[in-house]
Design an enzyme around this catalytic site. Structure first.
Site, short mmCIF file in Angstrom:
data_model
loop_
_atom_site.label_atom_id
_atom_site.label_comp_id
_atom_site.label_asym_id
_atom_site.label_seq_id
_atom_site.Cartn_x
_atom_site.Cartn_y
_atom_site.Cartn_z
N GLU A 1 1.04 -1.16 0.25
CA GLU A 1 -0.03 0.06 0.07
C GLU A 1 0.81 1.23 0.10
O GLU A 1 1.75 1.27 0.80
CB GLU A 1 -0.93 -0.01 1.15
CG GLU A 1 -1.65 1.06 1.25
CD GLU A 1 -2.58 1.08 2.59
OE1 GLU A 1 -3.58 1.72 2.70
OE2 GLU A 1 -2.11 0.49 3.50
N CYS B 1 -5.19 -3.25 3.35
CA CYS B 1 -4.64 -2.89 4.70
C CYS B 1 -6.04 -3.07 5.59
O CYS B 1 -6.54 -4.22 6.16
CB CYS B 1 -4.08 -1.57 4.78
SG CYS B 1 -3.05 -1.54 6.45
N LYS C 1 -10.09 0.73 -1.79
CA LYS C 1 -10.17 0.74 -0.31
C LYS C 1 -11.60 0.79 0.00
O LYS C 1 -12.30 2.22 0.25
CB LYS C 1 -9.04 1.46 0.25
CG LYS C 1 -8.74 1.11 2.02
CD LYS C 1 -7.64 1.54 2.44
CE LYS C 1 -7.18 1.46 3.97
NZ LYS C 1 -6.26 1.88 4.73
#
Length: 545
Positions: free
Chosen positions: A275, A384, A350
Site C-alpha cells: 500500500e 490494509c 479501499k
C-alpha cells in the site's frame, strides 16, 4: 486538483489485450504480413496452401498471440516419430517439402516448424509465451520431447574467425549473443548437435543450424486440455518495499522494474507491491500540508499505473500494484490496480478508511468489492484496514476466491500485528491463502508517512497438509527483500472435503448470512468525526492500515 507536469507524462503506449489461442484459416493474411517482415531476406512468407495444409494436419499445434484481435506472433509445429528422421535431417525433409505429410499423430516428438513475432512486438517477450505454450502442449499430449532446428544468424559475422561449433560454444558461455540461439538457450533448450545444410538458403547462418531439444520430464502424465489449463500450482512473488528518497519519476520506475524483473525471473505468476508504495513521490510535491501533498501525489498515479501495465505485459507477470491515491470528482480514494499480463487492468478501491486517514487526508472509502479472474485462478484484494473486516473476505470466498492479497502500510509493530493476525484469521476462515506485504525504511520530508514497519508473509489454512504454523513464507522484519512462494490450490479442495475442520461447509446458513447492501454514508461520518477531533498541531502520526 494539481495537474501532472509535462515531464511526468509517460510515453504513450497502446492498450494491450493479449490472447493466446490456436490459429485459424482466416489468420493467413496477418501471418503472411509478419512472415514477410521477418523473412524478407529468406524468401518471405509461405504460400497459403502450405499454411492451410498445416492447419488441416495438426490444428492444435498452431499457436498464436493476438493483441486486440490482431495476430502479432505465432508458433507452428508438427508431431513426428523422431527415429524415422534422426539427427541429420534437413528442414525440407522433416516438413515433407511443405506438405507436412510427415506429421504423425502417434509420434513421440513435437517438432518446431517455425516461430515468428511481429518486429514491433519484440520488446514484449512474446516468443517466451509461445515456447511456454508449446511446452504445455508437449506435456499434455504426453510427448517425449520438443525438438527444433535453430538458425544461428549471428554466425555470419564470425564465420572467418571460428567454426560454427566454436560459435555455439561461445554463445552458450555468454561470450557472444546470437539473436535466436541465446533466446532458445534461455528457454531451457540444449544443443544436441550441429546440422549442416539444414536451410541451404540461410546465408546468415551459413546453412548451419543447431539441433535443439527440450525434454518433457512429465512424459508419463496425460491430461485432457492441451493449452490454457487452470493452474493447480501457483507461484507468487511479494516485494517488501524499501521507502527511499527518489529524484524523479524515472528513478522510481527503475526501482519498480527491478523488482518486476527479479520476480518474473523466477517464473512467478504474479507480484504484489505494498500500500502507498509510491509515497516517495510525496517528497517531490514540495507541499507542506499533508492533505494537499497527497492530492499532489495522486497526479503521479496514472503514469505509475501505465508503467505497471507495460511491465506486466513485457515481463509476462500479473502485477498487483499495491495501492495509490486517486483523486477523482473532487474526492480522494485509495486504489489498488491489478495489471494482468494479457494487457488488461482492473481496480479495487479501499472500502474502509481509518479515522486518521479521513481526518488527516480527507480520504473516502469506495463502494464496490470485486473478485478478480486471473490466469491462475480467482483472487481478491483487500487494502490494509479492509482485511480487518471478516465480512469482505467471506463474500470474496463465496465467489470462489482462492488467494487473498493484502497490501498494507503500517508505521508501528502494534499496527502491523492487527493486519497480520486478521490476515491469518482470514486464511483459516475462508480456506484460502493470504499474502500480505508492506514497506520498510524511512522517508525524510514526508510528514505522516516517515517511518514504516513490515514483515511480509504468506499464510495458509491450518491443517495437516499445510505448514505446521500455517505460514508458507515470511520475510525478515524491516528489511528490503522479496518472497517467492509456491501455493498448491489442490490442497484447498482437499481441505474443503476432508479437512479436520471445514469452515466453509459447516457454516449454519440456516441461521445467518453475509450480504452486500450497497453504498452508505460512512465515509462522510468519518470525515465529520475526524474534523472534530483533529489536533491543532501541524504534525501528527497516522496509522494508515
Amino acid at each position: 486538483m494539481p495537474t501532472v507536469p509535462e515531464l511526468l507524462t509517460p510515453t504513450a503506449i497502446p492498450a494491450h489485450k493479449l490472447v493466446l489461442r490456436t490459429l485459424k484459416r482466416g489468420d493467413f493474411k496477418a501471418v503472411k504480413e509478419i512472415m514477410d517482415k521477418v523473412y524478407s531476406n529468406m524468401e518471405g512468407a509461405w504460400a497459403q496452401d502450405e499454411y492451410n495444409n498445416l492447419l488441416k494436419k495438426f490444428p492444435e499445434g498452431q499457436i498464436c498471440i493476438e493483441d486486440n484481435g490482431q495476430v502479432v506472433a505465432a508458433a507452428l509445429a508438427i508431431i513426428v516419430e523422431y527415429s524415422k528422421f534422426g539427427d541429420k535431417h534437413t528442414y525440407a525433409k522433416i516438413t515433407g517439402n511443405g506438405k507436412f505429410d510427415t506429421h504423425d499423430a502417434n509420434g513421440d516428438t513435437l517438432y518446431g516448424v517455425d516461430v515468428f513475432v511481429d518486429p514491433e512486438y519484440r520488446s514484449l517477450r512474446l516468443g517466451r509465451r509461445l515456447y511456454d505454450a508449446r511446452k504445455e502442449l508437449c506435456e499434455n499430449l504426453n510427448l517425449r520431447a520438443m525438438v527444433a532446428g535453430g538458425r544461428i544468424p549471428g554466425y555470419a559475422a564470425y564465420a572467418n574467425e571460428m567454426t560454427p561449433a566454436k560459435y555455439v560454444e561461445m554463445v552458450r558461455n555468454k561470450e557472444l549473443t546470437d539473436p535466436i540461439l541465446t533466446f532458445q538457450l534461455a528457454n531451457d533448450f540444449y544443443v544436441r548437435k550441429l546440422i549442416r545444410g539444414y536451410l541451404p538458403y540461410d546465408s546468415e547462418s551459413k546453412a548451419y543450424a543447431t539441433l535443439l531439444e527440450w525434454i518433457n520430464v512429465y512424459y508419463d502424465e496425460e491430461t485432457d486440455k492441451l493449452i490454457g489449463n487452470q493452474k493447480s500450482n501457483v507461484r507468487i512473488g511479494i516485494v517488501q518495499w524499501q521507502m527511499r528518497a527518489t529524484q524523479n519519476l524515472e528513478d522510481f520506475f527503475q526501482q519498480m522494474e527491478f523488482f518486476v524483473d527479479t520476480v518474473s525471473g523466477y517464473k512467478a505468476d504474479c507480484v504484489l507491491f505494498p500500500e502507498f508504495f509510491n509515497a516517495p513521490m510525496m517528497a517531490l510535491t514540495n507541499e507542506e500540508s499533508p492533505s494537499v501533498a497527497i492530492r499532489s501525489m495522486s497526479a503521479y498515479t496514472e503514469p505509475i499505473k501505465t508503467k505497471m501495465m507495460e511491465l506486466a505485459v513485457s515481463y509476462n507477470i500479473n502485477v498487483i500494484a499495491g495501492s495509490m491515491p486517486l483523486y477523482e470528482d473532487g474526492k480522494l480514494y485509495n486504489v489498488s490496480y491489478l495489471c494482468r499480463r494479457d494487457g488488461t487492468v482492473d481496480e479495487q478501491y479501499k472500502l474502509h478508511v481509518t479515522p486518521d486517514e479521513a481526518s488527516y487526508w480527507g480520504m473516502r472509502g469506495g463502494d464496490k468489492l470485486k473478485c478478480f479472474d486471473t490466469d491462475f485462478g480467482k483472487i481478491g484484494i483487500l487494502i490494509c484496514y479492509d482485511a480487518e473486516f471478516p465480512e469482505l473476505a467471506r463474500m470474496l470466498s463465496d465467489e470462489g476466491m482462492k488467494i487473498l492479497f493484502v497490501p498494507f502500510w503500517t508505521d508501528t509493530k502494534n499496527a502491523y500485528q492487527r493486519v497480520r493476525l486478521c490476515a491469518q484469521a482470514r486464511a483459516i476462515e475462508n480456506e484460502c491463502y493470504v499474502a500480505i506485504t508492506g514497506s520498510v525504511g524511512n522517508l525524510p520530508r514526508v510528514e505522516n508517512m516517515d517511518i514504516q514497519y513490515s514483515q511480509s508473509a504468506v499464510f495458509s489454512p491450518s491443517d495437516f497438509a499445510f505448514p505446521h504454523d500455517a505460514i508458507v513464507a515470511e520475510a525478515t522484519p524491516n528489511t528490503e527483500m522479496t518472497l517467492i512462494a509456491d501455493l498448491d490450490l489442490d490442497l484447498l479442495k482437499d481441505l474443503n472435503t476432508s479437512g479436520a475442520v471445514r469452515n466453509l461447509r459447516d457454516r449454519r446458513r440456516d441461521l445467518y448470512s453475509v450480504s452486500w447492501v450497497g453504498k452508505n454514508e460512512r465515509a462522510d461520518e468519518l470525515l465529520e468525526m475526524g474534523a472534530e477531533r483533529a489536533p491543532k498541531t501541524s504534525r501528527r502520526k497516522t496509522t494508515a492500515e
